[in-house]
Design a protein around this motif. Structure first.
Motif, PDB file in Angstrom:
ATOM      1  N   ASP A   8       0.868  -1.181   0.000  1.00 24.64           N
ATOM      2  CA  ASP A   8       0.000   0.000   0.000  1.00 24.64           C
ATOM      3  C   ASP A   8       0.902   1.227   0.000  1.00 24.64           C
ATOM      4  O   ASP A   8       2.103   1.122   0.269  1.00 24.64           O
ATOM      5  N   THR A   9       0.335   2.360  -0.282  1.00 23.24           N
ATOM      6  CA  THR A   9       1.114   3.613  -0.312  1.00 23.24           C
ATOM      7  C   THR A   9       0.444   4.661   0.543  1.00 23.24           C
ATOM      8  O   THR A   9      -0.767   4.592   0.819  1.00 23.24           O
ATOM      9  N   THR A  10       1.219   5.626   0.952  1.00 20.80           N
ATOM     10  CA  THR A  10       0.705   6.776   1.687  1.00 20.80           C
ATOM     11  C   THR A  10       1.585   7.969   1.352  1.00 20.80           C
ATOM     12  O   THR A  10       2.533   7.844   0.547  1.00 20.80           O
ATOM     13  N   THR A  11       1.300   9.092   1.947  1.00 21.81           N
ATOM     14  CA  THR A  11       2.098  10.303   1.701  1.00 21.81           C
ATOM     15  C   THR A  11       2.513  10.913   3.025  1.00 21.81           C
ATOM     16  O   THR A  11       1.884  10.677   4.066  1.00 21.81           O
ATOM     17  N   PHE A  12       3.565  11.681   2.976  1.00 24.42           N
ATOM     18  CA  PHE A  12       3.958  12.478   4.145  1.00 24.42           C
ATOM     19  C   PHE A  12       4.677  13.721   3.637  1.00 24.42           C
ATOM     20  O   PHE A  12       5.130  13.771   2.497  1.00 24.42           O
ATOM     21  N   ASP A  13       4.718  14.714   4.481  1.00 21.13           N
ATOM     22  CA  ASP A  13       5.324  16.006   4.131  1.00 21.13           C
ATOM     23  C   ASP A  13       6.734  16.109   4.697  1.00 21.13           C
ATOM     24  O   ASP A  13       6.980  15.714   5.847  1.00 21.13           O
ATOM     25  N   LEU A  14       7.628  16.628   3.887  1.00 21.55           N
ATOM     26  CA  LEU A  14       8.961  16.981   4.354  1.00 21.55           C
ATOM     27  C   LEU A  14       8.990  18.488   4.562  1.00 21.55           C
ATOM     28  O   LEU A  14       8.764  19.262   3.621  1.00 21.55           O
ATOM     29  N   ILE A  15       9.220  18.902   5.784  1.00 18.29           N
ATOM     30  CA  ILE A  15       9.258  20.333   6.111  1.00 18.29           C
ATOM     31  C   ILE A  15      10.705  20.748   6.319  1.00 18.29           C
ATOM     32  O   ILE A  15      11.400  20.213   7.195  1.00 18.29           O
ATOM     33  N   VAL A  16      11.164  21.654   5.498  1.00 23.37           N
ATOM     34  CA  VAL A  16      12.533  22.166   5.618  1.00 23.37           C
ATOM     35  C   VAL A  16      12.466  23.546   6.271  1.00 23.37           C
ATOM     36  O   VAL A  16      11.946  24.493   5.673  1.00 23.37           O
ATOM     37  N   SER A  17      12.938  23.632   7.486  1.00 20.89           N
ATOM     38  CA  SER A  17      12.919  24.912   8.196  1.00 20.89           C
ATOM     39  C   SER A  17      14.210  25.682   7.926  1.00 20.89           C
ATOM     40  O   SER A  17      15.298  25.080   7.849  1.00 20.89           O
ATOM     41  N   PRO A  18      14.101  26.972   7.782  1.00 22.34           N
ATOM     42  CA  PRO A  18      15.310  27.761   7.512  1.00 22.34           C
ATOM     43  C   PRO A  18      16.198  27.856   8.752  1.00 22.34           C
ATOM     44  O   PRO A  18      15.746  27.653   9.881  1.00 22.34           O
ATOM     45  N   VAL A  19      17.462  28.148   8.517  1.00 24.99           N
ATOM     46  CA  VAL A  19      18.385  28.422   9.619  1.00 24.99           C
ATOM     47  C   VAL A  19      18.630  29.921   9.680  1.00 24.99           C
ATOM     48  O   VAL A  19      18.491  30.631   8.673  1.00 24.99           O
ATOM     49  N   PRO A  20      18.981  30.448  10.830  1.00 24.01           N
ATOM     50  CA  PRO A  20      19.242  31.887  10.932  1.00 24.01           C
ATOM     51  C   PRO A  20      20.431  32.292  10.054  1.00 24.01           C
ATOM     52  O   PRO A  20      21.364  31.515   9.832  1.00 24.01           O
ATOM     53  N   VAL A  21      20.376  33.522   9.595  1.00 29.68           N
ATOM     54  CA  VAL A  21      21.451  34.079   8.785  1.00 29.68           C
ATOM     55  C   VAL A  21      22.513  34.665   9.715  1.00 29.68           C
ATOM     56  O   VAL A  21      22.201  35.397  10.661  1.00 29.68           O
ATOM     57  N   THR A  22      23.756  34.343   9.453  1.00 29.83           N
ATOM     58  CA  THR A  22      24.855  34.910  10.243  1.00 29.83           C
ATOM     59  C   THR A  22      25.436  36.128   9.527  1.00 29.83           C
ATOM     60  O   THR A  22      25.193  36.341   8.344  1.00 29.83           O
ATOM     61  N   VAL A  23      26.207  36.898  10.269  1.00 28.56           N
ATOM     62  CA  VAL A  23      26.840  38.092   9.700  1.00 28.56           C
ATOM     63  C   VAL A  23      28.328  37.822   9.508  1.00 28.56           C
ATOM     64  O   VAL A  23      28.892  36.894  10.097  1.00 28.56           O
TER      65      VAL A  23
END
Length: 206
Positions: A8-23
């Motif tokens: 059987d098959t199903t679906t799922f979400d991949l959530i890519v969260s951003p990382v903070p920007v450095t200076v």
């Protein structure tokens, strides 16, 4: 199923969260007042520069990259004495909601206070009015030994010198032996030093 080959098959979400920007790496200088190579830094003063307008951010400071990556052994942000000169400080900038983080670094450096030697006294005679006038800036070269990038200002008292008010930079009129406070500021840092200048008053012969 490995036995029946049913599937059987199903679906799922991949959530890519951003990382903070450095200076980009930067340098913080503090004055080494006793020439021992150590100065006190307020690391938290760098927060605004590091966060750079990002929201939902936490910043911690560390003396090694490994500690910054692991989030271990954060340094005191209110007062920190450097352990080498210059020294690299690593910071961990983290989104509080997601836990995503970045690591970068900057330099702290203890800077020598400017040279401020006691110069030879300046002398002047009563001009007939009960006063004498000297050009205090004549002592500048002796005070700083010619050190470049130094601002020399003279004051009547320590309170004025501390607050940098009522400064004297050229002609000064006085009526008795006087000691001025000399403040020498480094043009490139917040460092400053104090010394004194004696003014000798010679009255008219009687």
């Amino acid at each position: 199923n490995n036995l029946t080959t049913c599937f059987d098959t199903t679906t799922f979400d991949l959530i890519v969260s951003p990382v903070p920007v450095t200076v980009a790496s930067f340098v913080i200088e503090e004055c080494d007042e006793d020439a021992d190579g150590v100065a006190s830094f307020i690391l938290g003063d760098a927060n605004a520069q590091i966060i750079n307008g990002q929201t939902g951010i936490a910043v911690t400071y560390h003396d090694s990259q490994a500690d910054a990556l692991a989030g271990l052994n954060p340094l005191d942000t209110t007062i920190y004495d450097n352990t080498s000169a210059p020294q690299t400080i690593f910071y961990r900038i983290e989104f509080i909601a997601s836990g995503c983080f970045s690591v970068a670094d900057f330099i702290i450096e203890a800077v020598d206070a400017p040279i401020a030697l006691v110069p030879t006294a300046l002398e002047a005679c009563d001009d007939g009015s009960g006063n004498a006038t000297v050009v205090v800036s004549l002592a500048n070269m002796e005070v700083t030994t010619g050190q470049a990038g130094s601002l020399v200002v003279y004051y009547l008292n320590q309170t004025d010198a501390d607050g940098q008010v009522n400064g004297i930079t050229n002609d000064f009129t006085y009526s008795s032996n006087t000691t001025l406070i000399v403040r020498v500021d480094d043009d490139n840092t917040n460092c400053f030093s104090f010394t004194t200048l004696d003014l000798v008053f010679y009255g008219l012969p009687t």
